[in-house]
Design an enzyme around this catalytic site. Structure first.
Site, PDB file in Angstrom:
ATOM      1  N   TYR A  23     -33.134 -64.416 -12.710  1.00  0.00           N
ATOM      2  CA  TYR A  23     -33.117 -63.577 -11.511  1.00  0.00           C
ATOM      3  C   TYR A  23     -33.975 -62.325 -11.670  1.00  0.00           C
ATOM      4  O   TYR A  23     -34.375 -61.719 -10.673  1.00  0.00           O
ATOM      5  CB  TYR A  23     -31.689 -63.131 -11.168  1.00  0.00           C
ATOM      6  N   LEU A 157     -21.728 -69.872   1.241  1.00  0.00           N
ATOM      7  CA  LEU A 157     -22.067 -69.698   2.656  1.00  0.00           C
ATOM      8  C   LEU A 157     -23.359 -70.426   3.012  1.00  0.00           C
ATOM      9  O   LEU A 157     -23.883 -70.268   4.120  1.00  0.00           O
ATOM     10  CB  LEU A 157     -22.206 -68.206   2.989  1.00  0.00           C
TER      11      LEU A 157
END
Length: 241
Positions: A23, A157
Site C-alpha cells: 500500500y 462494501l
C-alpha cells in the site's frame, strides 16, 4: 489523507488498523498512531508481506521501521504469488524474532491453506479475503473455520459499488440503517472480522455504528441470496499474479 483517516478512526474508537507493504502507507499509519495519543497496546496493527520480495523477515523489519513500532499484531502473506508455502518459514521466523505476535495469509483458497498447514510449525490464524453478501464464499468460510482459521473480510462494501444495490437499499430502509451498516453487520453475523475502508470522517463514523442492532434470520437469508460466487472455497475469481 491516510494520516487523517487513521487519526479520525482512532478518535472515533477504532482499534484495528490494516496496512501493507504494497500500500505504501505504513509511514502514514505510524505517524497517525503517534499523533493520536492512543497507547500502542490498545491498537491492533496488521501489515502484509509483499510476495514480490523474497524475505519476509527483512521486510518485516522494514515495515516496523516505517511504522515506528517494535512489533505488529498480525503479519500476513498478501497473496500466494509463487505458490502458497515458500514464504511461510520466513513468516514463522518473523514471529519467532518478535516482529509479529501472529501470522496469517490473505487471498488463499482452502486448498492453499491446506498446503501451508501441511508444512507449518505454526499454522496461520487468519485468511483475509474479499467477502460480502455478493462474495459470500461460504465453503471458504466453513473450511477456514474447520481449520481454526479466522476469516477477515476486506472490501465488504465492494469498494462502494454494493451500496447502490436495490435489494440492499430496500433492506436498509426496512431496518432503519444505511446500506453500509447493513453490509458490515452481515459480515459480523457471519463471524468474520470486517475491515471497511473510508477516507471520509462521516463514513468512518457511520461504519462504526453496527453493534447496536441485529439482522434477523430472514434479513440474513435475503443478503445471502445475493452471492455471485456459487458459495466457492476460492479466495478470488480472477487472480492478478
Amino acid at each position: 489523507m491516510c494520516v487523517k483517516a487513521v487519526r479520525w478512526a482512532l478518535e472515533l474508537g477504532y482499534r484495528h488498523i490494516d496496512t501493507a507493504q504494497a500500500y505504501g502507507n505504513e509511514e502514514s499509519v505510524g505517524r497517525a498512531l503517534k499523533e493520536s495519543g492512543v497507547p500502542r497496546d490498545e491498537v491492533f496493527i496488521t501489515t502484509k508481506f509483499w510476495p514480490g520480495s523474497r524475505d519476509p523477515v527483512a521486510e518485516a523489519e522494514r515495515s516496523l521501521e516505517r511504522l515506528g513500532i517494535d512489533f505488529v499484531d498480525l503479519y500476513l502473506i498478501h497473496w500466494p504469488q509463487g505458490g502458497p508455502t515458500w514464504a511461510w518459514p520466513g513468516m514463522e521466523q518473523a514471529r519467532a524474532n518478535g516482529y509479529t505476535r501472529s501470522i496469517g495469509v490473505s487471498n488463499f483458497d482452502v486448498r492453499e491453506l491446506d498446503e501451508v498447514i501441511a508444512t507449518a510449525a505454526v499454522a496461520p490464524v487468519v485468511d483475509q479475503v474479499q467477502f460480502s453478501p455478493f462474495e459470500y464464499r461460504r465453503k471458504l468460510l466453513d473450511g477456514a473455520g474447520e481449520r481454526a482459521i479466522a476469516v477477515e473480510a476486506y472490501s465488504p462494501l465492494g469498494t462502494g459499488r454494493h451500496l447502490g444495490n436495490r435489494a440492499v437499499q430496500r433492506l436498509a430502509a426496512r431496518v432503519g440503517r444505511t446500506p453500509a451498516q447493513v453490509l458490515l453487520r452481515w459480515c459480523v453475523q457471519q463471524n468474520t472480522i470486517v475491515i471497511p475502508k473510508s477516507t471520509h470522517r462521516d463514513r468512518i463514523e457511520e461504519n462504526s455504528r453496527i453493534f447496536d442492532f441485529t439482522l434477523s434470520a430472514e434479513d440474513m437469508a435475503e443478503l445471502d441470496a445475493l452471492d455471485e460466487t456459487g458459495a466457492t472455497d476460492r479466495a478470488l475469481e480472477e487472480k492478478w499474479w
